[in-house]
Scaffold this motif. Structure first.
Motif, PDB file in Angstrom:
ATOM      1  N   PRO A 236     -10.522  88.196  -2.374  1.00  0.00           N
ATOM      2  CA  PRO A 236     -10.743  88.217  -0.925  1.00  0.00           C
ATOM      3  C   PRO A 236     -11.015  86.851  -0.310  1.00  0.00           C
ATOM      4  O   PRO A 236     -10.758  86.659   0.880  1.00  0.00           O
ATOM      5  CB  PRO A 236     -11.980  89.126  -0.769  1.00  0.00           C
ATOM      6  N   SER A 237     -11.571  85.923  -1.092  1.00  0.00           N
ATOM      7  CA  SER A 237     -12.021  84.644  -0.541  1.00  0.00           C
ATOM      8  C   SER A 237     -11.669  83.496  -1.474  1.00  0.00           C
ATOM      9  O   SER A 237     -11.379  83.710  -2.655  1.00  0.00           O
ATOM     10  CB  SER A 237     -13.546  84.662  -0.324  1.00  0.00           C
ATOM     11  N   ILE A 238     -11.700  82.292  -0.938  1.00  0.00           N
ATOM     12  CA  ILE A 238     -11.534  81.099  -1.758  1.00  0.00           C
ATOM     13  C   ILE A 238     -12.796  80.925  -2.601  1.00  0.00           C
ATOM     14  O   ILE A 238     -13.920  81.045  -2.100  1.00  0.00           O
ATOM     15  CB  ILE A 238     -11.336  79.851  -0.888  1.00  0.00           C
ATOM     16  N   VAL A 239     -12.623  80.630  -3.888  1.00  0.00           N
ATOM     17  CA  VAL A 239     -13.763  80.335  -4.758  1.00  0.00           C
ATOM     18  C   VAL A 239     -13.547  78.973  -5.398  1.00  0.00           C
ATOM     19  O   VAL A 239     -12.413  78.588  -5.724  1.00  0.00           O
ATOM     20  CB  VAL A 239     -13.967  81.424  -5.834  1.00  0.00           C
ATOM     21  N   LEU A 240     -14.650  78.239  -5.564  1.00  0.00           N
ATOM     22  CA  LEU A 240     -14.574  76.877  -6.069  1.00  0.00           C
ATOM     23  C   LEU A 240     -15.708  76.652  -7.058  1.00  0.00           C
ATOM     24  O   LEU A 240     -16.861  76.992  -6.782  1.00  0.00           O
ATOM     25  CB  LEU A 240     -14.670  75.900  -4.893  1.00  0.00           C
ATOM     26  N   PHE A 241     -15.382  76.090  -8.213  1.00  0.00           N
ATOM     27  CA  PHE A 241     -16.385  75.777  -9.227  1.00  0.00           C
ATOM     28  C   PHE A 241     -15.932  74.554 -10.005  1.00  0.00           C
ATOM     29  O   PHE A 241     -14.802  74.498 -10.488  1.00  0.00           O
ATOM     30  CB  PHE A 241     -16.575  76.954 -10.187  1.00  0.00           C
ATOM     31  N   GLY A 242     -16.804  73.564 -10.121  1.00  0.00           N
ATOM     32  CA  GLY A 242     -16.499  72.373 -10.910  1.00  0.00           C
ATOM     33  C   GLY A 242     -15.275  71.625 -10.437  1.00  0.00           C
ATOM     34  O   GLY A 242     -14.549  71.036 -11.246  1.00  0.00           O
ATOM     35  N   ARG A 244     -12.542  72.827  -9.240  1.00  0.00           N
ATOM     36  CA  ARG A 244     -11.326  73.639  -9.307  1.00  0.00           C
ATOM     37  C   ARG A 244     -11.492  74.864  -8.398  1.00  0.00           C
ATOM     38  O   ARG A 244     -12.604  75.389  -8.262  1.00  0.00           O
ATOM     39  CB  ARG A 244     -11.038  74.082 -10.742  1.00  0.00           C
ATOM     40  N   TYR A 245     -10.386  75.312  -7.823  1.00  0.00           N
ATOM     41  CA  TYR A 245     -10.474  76.376  -6.837  1.00  0.00           C
ATOM     42  C   TYR A 245      -9.371  77.399  -7.056  1.00  0.00           C
ATOM     43  O   TYR A 245      -8.339  77.131  -7.667  1.00  0.00           O
ATOM     44  CB  TYR A 245     -10.362  75.803  -5.416  1.00  0.00           C
ATOM     45  N   ALA A 246      -9.615  78.594  -6.508  1.00  0.00           N
ATOM     46  CA  ALA A 246      -8.614  79.656  -6.433  1.00  0.00           C
ATOM     47  C   ALA A 246      -8.521  80.091  -4.980  1.00  0.00           C
ATOM     48  O   ALA A 246      -9.541  80.358  -4.338  1.00  0.00           O
ATOM     49  CB  ALA A 246      -8.986  80.824  -7.330  1.00  0.00           C
ATOM     50  N   ILE A 247      -7.291  80.154  -4.466  1.00  0.00           N
ATOM     51  CA  ILE A 247      -7.045  80.414  -3.050  1.00  0.00           C
ATOM     52  C   ILE A 247      -6.190  81.666  -2.923  1.00  0.00           C
ATOM     53  O   ILE A 247      -5.106  81.742  -3.514  1.00  0.00           O
ATOM     54  CB  ILE A 247      -6.301  79.236  -2.397  1.00  0.00           C
ATOM     55  N   PRO A 248      -6.621  82.654  -2.138  1.00  0.00           N
ATOM     56  CA  PRO A 248      -5.803  83.859  -1.956  1.00  0.00           C
ATOM     57  C   PRO A 248      -4.789  83.701  -0.836  1.00  0.00           C
ATOM     58  O   PRO A 248      -5.062  83.096   0.204  1.00  0.00           O
ATOM     59  CB  PRO A 248      -6.846  84.914  -1.572  1.00  0.00           C
ATOM     60  N   ARG A 249      -3.610  84.258  -1.026  1.00  0.00           N
ATOM     61  CA  ARG A 249      -2.632  84.425   0.033  1.00  0.00           C
ATOM     62  C   ARG A 249      -2.580  85.901   0.417  1.00  0.00           C
ATOM     63  O   ARG A 249      -2.959  86.782  -0.368  1.00  0.00           O
ATOM     64  CB  ARG A 249      -1.244  83.951  -0.417  1.00  0.00           C
ATOM     65  N   ARG A 250      -2.077  86.179   1.604  1.00  0.00           N
ATOM     66  CA  ARG A 250      -2.090  87.560   2.105  1.00  0.00           C
ATOM     67  C   ARG A 250      -1.272  88.507   1.245  1.00  0.00           C
ATOM     68  O   ARG A 250      -1.566  89.711   1.165  1.00  0.00           O
ATOM     69  CB  ARG A 250      -1.567  87.589   3.539  1.00  0.00           C
ATOM     70  N   ASP A 251      -0.226  87.997   0.598  1.00  0.00           N
ATOM     71  CA  ASP A 251       0.648  88.881  -0.183  1.00  0.00           C
ATOM     72  C   ASP A 251       0.196  89.043  -1.629  1.00  0.00           C
ATOM     73  O   ASP A 251       0.905  89.642  -2.438  1.00  0.00           O
ATOM     74  CB  ASP A 251       2.087  88.369  -0.140  1.00  0.00           C
ATOM     75  N   GLY A 252      -0.989  88.510  -1.959  1.00  0.00           N
ATOM     76  CA  GLY A 252      -1.518  88.664  -3.308  1.00  0.00           C
ATOM     77  C   GLY A 252      -1.343  87.454  -4.203  1.00  0.00           C
ATOM     78  O   GLY A 252      -1.939  87.407  -5.283  1.00  0.00           O
ATOM     79  N   ARG A 283     -11.807  80.965 -16.303  1.00  0.00           N
ATOM     80  CA  ARG A 283     -13.261  80.822 -16.207  1.00  0.00           C
ATOM     81  C   ARG A 283     -13.773  81.402 -14.892  1.00  0.00           C
ATOM     82  O   ARG A 283     -14.851  81.980 -14.834  1.00  0.00           O
ATOM     83  CB  ARG A 283     -13.654  79.345 -16.318  1.00  0.00           C
ATOM     84  N   LEU A 284     -12.975  81.270 -13.831  1.00  0.00           N
ATOM     85  CA  LEU A 284     -13.350  81.840 -12.541  1.00  0.00           C
ATOM     86  C   LEU A 284     -13.038  83.331 -12.462  1.00  0.00           C
ATOM     87  O   LEU A 284     -13.870  84.127 -12.011  1.00  0.00           O
ATOM     88  CB  LEU A 284     -12.597  81.114 -11.415  1.00  0.00           C
TER      89      LEU A 284
END
Length: 369
Positions: A236-242, A244-252, A283-284
């Protein structure tokens, strides 16, 4: 507003051209390869510096203005072109960050809605996170833009203006200078004369300027990304640790990034980066261990000494304007940077104090052959 030639077809070049066109100029944009296919395409599209409290006021000023501008820009481009850049206010979560006290002090000073949240909030907001996170910073209003769609929309919008000309696969060979003033460019197919030339060539700006005898401290910094395909809404949201990040797009789709490499102009994806980014992703978000990325790519950021861009006219060469050196924050700083440039070129009151970005006093040993 008079004619202008813009060198570079990334987000800086395109938004610079759009601002100038809207002010009444005729604009020719010259791109060495294909419009919107370099760093502006390759980046993650987070509409915020990764750690905004670490940055100087000049960067914060550009970021603040741009963050407020992006939702309207996205709606306008979608309406006028039929291409939705997908500006999504999904929020950003910094996990277990050891700078929480500094970040919260910054947020209080700047009036930012940054919160410290506990484990219950973390896992309600992002259920797929790996276990063990105890605290985080959370800002609900931060957005991401789907930057390949943004660049496609900007291209379509620019081509709607009768005063716009696009020249792709057209490297600029030299600058035209007469009586100490830039008056156009020379390329393989001929010459383009104009009242102003805007250099917005991203990571290539320093190399381009050096060929003209100009010293401009902008160099390529490689970043690699991975792309996963999940169900829409899974992240649902952008997450960031160390870092590095993971970013969601609307289509999955989920983007994971990024590396920071000084490798010249080499954009080759590497196995080393693949392994490192996959480890960060797992890790995330442990569920990603069970699937392979659907794509890996690299882009070249326009690195500069302090990340503060150069925006303004060169005093040593009137007629040559810079909009370069945004380093890791090009997408988030672009709307403000390009509006500021157009204000200065048009003699209007600038939306932001231009002094911190002025080339004068910041560029050493600038000379013209």
């Amino acid at each position: 507003m008079s004619d202008a030639v813009v060198i570079g077809g990334g987000v800086m070049g395109c938004l610079s051209a759009l601002n100038l066109l809207e002010a009444g100029a005729r604009v020719t944009l010259v791109e060495r390869s294909e419009l919107g296919r370099e760093a502006s395409w390759a980046g993650g599209g987070i509409v915020s510096p990764l750690y905004p409290w670490r940055y100087s006021q000049p960067i914060s000023a550009l970021a603040d203005w741009s963050q407020g501008f992006y939702p309207g820009l996205g709606r306008e481009l979608a309406e006028l072109t039929g291409i939705d850049p997908e500006v999504s206010s999904c929020g950003l979560m910094w996990l277990d960050h050891d700078e929480q006290a500094d970040a919260l002090s910054w947020a209080q000073r700047e009036g930012k809605p940054l919160l410290s949240v506990d484990a219950d909030f973390i896992y309600r907001q992002v259920p797929g996170l790996a276990p063990g996170y105890r605290s985080a910073l959370w800002q609900a209003d931060l957005a991401n833009v789907r930057n390949p769609r943004l660049m496609a929309a900007l291209r379509a919008r620019l081509l709607q203006f009768p005063g716009f000309t696009l020249l792709e696969h057209t490297p600029v060979q030299s600058l035209l200078v007469e009586q100490g003033r830039a008056c156009g460019v020379r390329h393989a197919k001929g010459e383009l004369r104009a009242d102003a030339v805007v250099l917005a060539a991203g990571a290539w700006s320093g190399e381009w300027a050096a060929a003209l005898g100009l010293s401009l401290p902008v160099e390529p910094v490689k970043g690699q990304m991975l792309l996963y395909k999940c169900e829409p809404g899974w992240l649902p949201s952008i997450v960031l640790f160390g870092g590095r990040y993971a970013i969601p797009r609307r289509d999955g789709h989920v983007l994971v990034g990024s590396t920071l490499e000084h490798a010249g102009f080499d954009k080759t994806p590497t196995e080393q980066a693949l392994a490192s980014l996959r480890e960060s992703a797992q890790r995330l978000l442990p569920a990603l261990e069970n699937q392979a990325p659907v794509a890996q790519w690299a882009g070249l950021r326009p690195g500069s000494p302090d990340g503060v861009p150069f925006i303004g006219e060169l005093s040593s060469l009137p007629g040559l304007w810079l909009n370069v050196g945004h380093y890791r924050n090009g997408l988030v700083l672009a709307p403000a940077s390009c509006r500021l440039l157009a204000d200065l070129m048009g003699g209007r009151a600038p939306v932001i104090d231009p002094q911190p970005y002025a080339p004068a006093g910041r560029l050493e040993s600038v000379r013209v052959r």
